[in-house]
Design a protein around this motif. Structure first.
Motif, PDB file in Angstrom:
ATOM      1  N   ILE A  88       0.877  -1.172   0.000  1.00  0.00           N
ATOM      2  CA  ILE A  88       0.000   0.000   0.000  1.00  0.00           C
ATOM      3  C   ILE A  88       0.910   1.217   0.000  1.00  0.00           C
ATOM      4  CG2 ILE A  88      -1.731   1.303   1.292  1.00  0.00           C
ATOM      5  CD1 ILE A  88      -2.822  -1.342   0.212  1.00  0.00           C
ATOM      6  N   HIS A  89       0.792   2.031  -1.057  1.00  0.00           N
ATOM      7  CA  HIS A  89       1.661   3.192  -1.243  1.00  0.00           C
ATOM      8  C   HIS A  89       0.862   4.453  -0.917  1.00  0.00           C
ATOM      9  CE1 HIS A  89       4.630   5.334  -4.198  1.00  0.00           C
ATOM     10  NE2 HIS A  89       4.726   5.758  -2.963  1.00  0.00           N
ATOM     11  N   LEU A  90       1.306   5.198   0.081  1.00  0.00           N
ATOM     12  CA  LEU A  90       0.581   6.382   0.528  1.00  0.00           C
ATOM     13  C   LEU A  90       0.307   7.354  -0.615  1.00  0.00           C
ATOM     14  CD1 LEU A  90      -0.664   8.061   2.835  1.00  0.00           C
ATOM     15  CD2 LEU A  90       1.613   9.029   3.226  1.00  0.00           C
ATOM     16  N   ALA A  91       1.284   7.582  -1.477  1.00  0.00           N
ATOM     17  CA  ALA A  91       1.127   8.559  -2.563  1.00  0.00           C
ATOM     18  C   ALA A  91      -0.017   8.193  -3.513  1.00  0.00           C
ATOM     19  CB  ALA A  91       2.436   8.697  -3.343  1.00  0.00           C
ATOM     20  N   ASP A  92      -0.405   6.923  -3.553  1.00  0.00           N
ATOM     21  CA  ASP A  92      -1.518   6.506  -4.406  1.00  0.00           C
ATOM     22  C   ASP A  92      -2.860   7.048  -3.919  1.00  0.00           C
ATOM     23  OD1 ASP A  92       0.257   5.096  -5.987  1.00  0.00           O
ATOM     24  OD2 ASP A  92      -0.230   3.136  -5.101  1.00  0.00           O
ATOM     25  N   TYR A  93      -2.894   7.597  -2.725  1.00  0.00           N
ATOM     26  CA  TYR A  93      -4.138   8.077  -2.144  1.00  0.00           C
ATOM     27  C   TYR A  93      -4.275   9.603  -2.195  1.00  0.00           C
ATOM     28  CZ  TYR A  93      -4.755   3.294  -0.939  1.00  0.00           C
ATOM     29  OH  TYR A  93      -4.903   1.930  -1.043  1.00  0.00           O
ATOM     30  N   ARG A  94      -3.423  10.269  -2.966  1.00  0.00           N
ATOM     31  CA  ARG A  94      -3.585  11.706  -3.159  1.00  0.00           C
ATOM     32  C   ARG A  94      -4.964  11.946  -3.755  1.00  0.00           C
ATOM     33  NH1 ARG A  94       1.558  14.467  -3.095  1.00  0.00           N
ATOM     34  NH2 ARG A  94       2.455  13.636  -1.193  1.00  0.00           N
ATOM     35  N   GLY A  95      -5.605  13.014  -3.321  1.00  0.00           N
ATOM     36  CA  GLY A  95      -6.975  13.287  -3.744  1.00  0.00           C
ATOM     37  C   GLY A  95      -7.994  12.792  -2.729  1.00  0.00           C
ATOM     38  N   LYS A  96      -7.522  12.031  -1.749  1.00  0.00           N
ATOM     39  CA  LYS A  96      -8.354  11.582  -0.635  1.00  0.00           C
ATOM     40  C   LYS A  96      -7.651  11.960   0.665  1.00  0.00           C
ATOM     41  CE  LYS A  96     -10.712   7.699  -2.732  1.00  0.00           C
ATOM     42  NZ  LYS A  96     -12.076   8.127  -2.509  1.00  0.00           N
ATOM     43  N   LYS A  97      -8.440  12.137   1.711  1.00  0.00           N
ATOM     44  CA  LYS A  97      -7.850  12.283   3.033  1.00  0.00           C
ATOM     45  C   LYS A  97      -7.472  10.879   3.521  1.00  0.00           C
ATOM     46  CE  LYS A  97     -11.495  14.844   3.918  1.00  0.00           C
ATOM     47  NZ  LYS A  97     -12.582  15.567   4.582  1.00  0.00           N
ATOM     48  N   VAL A  98      -6.450  10.813   4.346  1.00  0.00           N
ATOM     49  CA  VAL A  98      -5.981   9.539   4.876  1.00  0.00           C
ATOM     50  C   VAL A  98      -5.881   9.648   6.391  1.00  0.00           C
ATOM     51  CG1 VAL A  98      -4.047   7.911   4.945  1.00  0.00           C
ATOM     52  CG2 VAL A  98      -4.705   8.968   2.768  1.00  0.00           C
ATOM     53  N   LEU A  99      -6.416   8.645   7.069  1.00  0.00           N
ATOM     54  CA  LEU A  99      -6.252   8.525   8.516  1.00  0.00           C
ATOM     55  C   LEU A  99      -5.263   7.405   8.778  1.00  0.00           C
ATOM     56  CD1 LEU A  99      -6.942   8.941  11.534  1.00  0.00           C
ATOM     57  CD2 LEU A  99      -8.821   7.306  11.191  1.00  0.00           C
ATOM     58  N   LEU A 100      -4.140   7.752   9.404  1.00  0.00           N
ATOM     59  CA  LEU A 100      -3.185   6.752   9.868  1.00  0.00           C
ATOM     60  C   LEU A 100      -3.487   6.530  11.346  1.00  0.00           C
ATOM     61  CD1 LEU A 100       0.122   8.092   8.255  1.00  0.00           C
ATOM     62  CD2 LEU A 100      -1.540   6.484   7.294  1.00  0.00           C
ATOM     63  N   SER A 101      -4.136   5.429  11.649  1.00  0.00           N
ATOM     64  CA  SER A 101      -4.520   5.124  13.020  1.00  0.00           C
ATOM     65  C   SER A 101      -3.549   4.071  13.552  1.00  0.00           C
ATOM     66  CB  SER A 101      -5.967   4.619  13.064  1.00  0.00           C
ATOM     67  OG  SER A 101      -6.426   4.541  14.394  1.00  0.00           O
ATOM     68  N   TRP A 102      -2.583   4.549  14.326  1.00  0.00           N
ATOM     69  CA  TRP A 102      -1.509   3.692  14.851  1.00  0.00           C
ATOM     70  C   TRP A 102      -1.934   3.057  16.173  1.00  0.00           C
ATOM     71  CZ3 TRP A 102       3.139   2.701  12.497  1.00  0.00           C
ATOM     72  CH2 TRP A 102       3.440   3.484  11.373  1.00  0.00           C
ATOM     73  N   HIS A 103      -1.668   1.771  16.296  1.00  0.00           N
ATOM     74  CA  HIS A 103      -1.906   1.062  17.552  1.00  0.00           C
ATOM     75  C   HIS A 103      -0.621   0.322  17.926  1.00  0.00           C
ATOM     76  CE1 HIS A 103      -2.502  -2.885  15.496  1.00  0.00           C
ATOM     77  NE2 HIS A 103      -2.909  -2.109  14.520  1.00  0.00           N
ATOM     78  N   PRO A 104      -0.317   0.239  19.222  1.00  0.00           N
ATOM     79  CA  PRO A 104       0.961  -0.345  19.644  1.00  0.00           C
ATOM     80  C   PRO A 104       1.132  -1.829  19.334  1.00  0.00           C
ATOM     81  CG  PRO A 104       0.047   1.016  21.392  1.00  0.00           C
ATOM     82  CD  PRO A 104      -1.012   0.894  20.340  1.00  0.00           C
ATOM     83  N   ALA A 105       0.105  -2.657  19.563  1.00  0.00           N
ATOM     84  CA  ALA A 105       0.293  -4.101  19.400  1.00  0.00           C
ATOM     85  C   ALA A 105      -1.030  -4.805  19.157  1.00  0.00           C
ATOM     86  CB  ALA A 105       0.958  -4.691  20.643  1.00  0.00           C
ATOM     87  N   ALA A 106      -1.062  -5.653  18.137  1.00  0.00           N
ATOM     88  CA  ALA A 106      -2.248  -6.459  17.871  1.00  0.00           C
ATOM     89  C   ALA A 106      -2.522  -7.382  19.054  1.00  0.00           C
ATOM     90  CB  ALA A 106      -2.032  -7.274  16.601  1.00  0.00           C
ATOM     91  N   TRP A 107      -3.734  -7.869  19.119  1.00  0.00           N
ATOM     92  CA  TRP A 107      -4.166  -8.855  20.105  1.00  0.00           C
ATOM     93  C   TRP A 107      -4.304  -8.281  21.510  1.00  0.00           C
ATOM     94  CZ3 TRP A 107      -6.051 -13.018  17.790  1.00  0.00           C
ATOM     95  CH2 TRP A 107      -5.542 -13.371  16.535  1.00  0.00           C
ATOM     96  N   THR A 108      -4.323  -6.975  21.648  1.00  0.00           N
ATOM     97  CA  THR A 108      -4.524  -6.360  22.958  1.00  0.00           C
ATOM     98  C   THR A 108      -5.882  -5.666  22.961  1.00  0.00           C
ATOM     99  OG1 THR A 108      -3.371  -4.340  22.306  1.00  0.00           O
ATOM    100  CG2 THR A 108      -2.046  -6.066  23.354  1.00  0.00           C
ATOM    101  N   GLY A 109      -6.438  -5.474  24.139  1.00  0.00           N
ATOM    102  CA  GLY A 109      -7.810  -4.982  24.274  1.00  0.00           C
ATOM    103  C   GLY A 109      -8.094  -3.640  23.624  1.00  0.00           C
ATOM    104  N   VAL A 110      -7.333  -2.628  23.977  1.00  0.00           N
ATOM    105  CA  VAL A 110      -7.598  -1.288  23.441  1.00  0.00           C
ATOM    106  C   VAL A 110      -7.322  -1.256  21.949  1.00  0.00           C
ATOM    107  CG1 VAL A 110      -7.038   1.172  23.596  1.00  0.00           C
ATOM    108  CG2 VAL A 110      -7.139  -0.203  25.678  1.00  0.00           C
ATOM    109  N   CYS A 111      -6.278  -1.930  21.506  1.00  0.00           N
ATOM    110  CA  CYS A 111      -5.966  -1.965  20.074  1.00  0.00           C
ATOM    111  C   CYS A 111      -7.092  -2.635  19.300  1.00  0.00           C
ATOM    112  CB  CYS A 111      -4.638  -2.680  19.829  1.00  0.00           C
ATOM    113  SG  CYS A 111      -3.224  -1.831  20.556  1.00  0.00           S
ATOM    114  N   THR A 112      -7.649  -3.697  19.866  1.00  0.00           N
ATOM    115  CA  THR A 112      -8.784  -4.381  19.253  1.00  0.00           C
ATOM    116  C   THR A 112      -9.957  -3.425  19.104  1.00  0.00           C
ATOM    117  OG1 THR A 112      -8.111  -6.556  20.038  1.00  0.00           O
ATOM    118  CG2 THR A 112     -10.469  -6.243  19.626  1.00  0.00           C
ATOM    119  N   ASP A 113     -10.294  -2.720  20.173  1.00  0.00           N
ATOM    120  CA  ASP A 113     -11.410  -1.769  20.125  1.00  0.00           C
ATOM    121  C   ASP A 113     -11.135  -0.641  19.137  1.00  0.00           C
ATOM    122  OD1 ASP A 113     -12.706  -3.298  22.037  1.00  0.00           O
ATOM    123  OD2 ASP A 113     -12.167  -1.977  23.702  1.00  0.00           O
TER     124      ASP A 113
END
Length: 153
Positions: A23-48
């Motif tokens: 997935i190349h970020l530059a391919d999404y020009r013309g759209k807004k992008v949300l980068l939603s970073w989470h510390p670690a998969a399989w954890t409660g808050v990250c899951t939510d």
């Protein structure tokens, strides 16, 4: 490490999704992008946090926004996690190798833990960082706040 500054050009990247497709970020020009970073998969808050992206996927579409869920977990791990969570619309991206390179470029990598901070970063249609919010590792991001910010851009 200081988070990326609002008004700066978002560092471009190519990261694998759960199907190991780049997935190349530059391919999404013309759209807004949300980068939603989470510390670690399989954890409660990250899951939510990732479920909140999936549940609100249609709202993101109406706001001309592509949401991505990112972490430094390997793509195979994220693939299994996405299956368990029934995430099918939101692309989950792996910043595993080189480990945390993109998180470092955005100023949100935690060296002592080998993972990213929990953060939401909004990039506009021209590739400019418009909003950055860092959360505590156990703090759940407010999806309504994110959607409200997106609606004002």
């Amino acid at each position: 490490m200081k988070p990326i500054e609002i008004g700066s050009l978002a560092p471009d990247f190519t990261l694998d999704d759960i199907l190991e497709q780049g997935i190349h970020l530059a391919d999404y020009r013309g759209k807004k992008v949300l980068l939603s970073w989470h510390p670690a998969a399989w954890t409660g808050v990250c899951t939510d946090q990732m479920r909140s992206l999936e549940v609100n996927y249609e709202k993101f579409q109406t706001l001309n926004t592509v949401p991505f869920g990112l972490s430094c977990d390997p793509s195979a791990c994220k693939k299994a996690w996405a299956a368990v969570l029934s995430i099918g619309d939101v692309a989950l991206l792996s910043d595993f190798w080189p480990h945390g390179k993109v998180a470092r470029n955005y100023g949100i990598f935690i060296d002592e833990f080998g993972m990213s901070q929990r953060a939401n970063i909004i990039i506009d249609e021209a590739g400019i960082v418009k909003w950055v919010k860092i959360y505590g590792l156990s703090e759940m991001p407010d999806i309504d706040e994110v959607l409200q910010v997106l609606a004002t851009l």
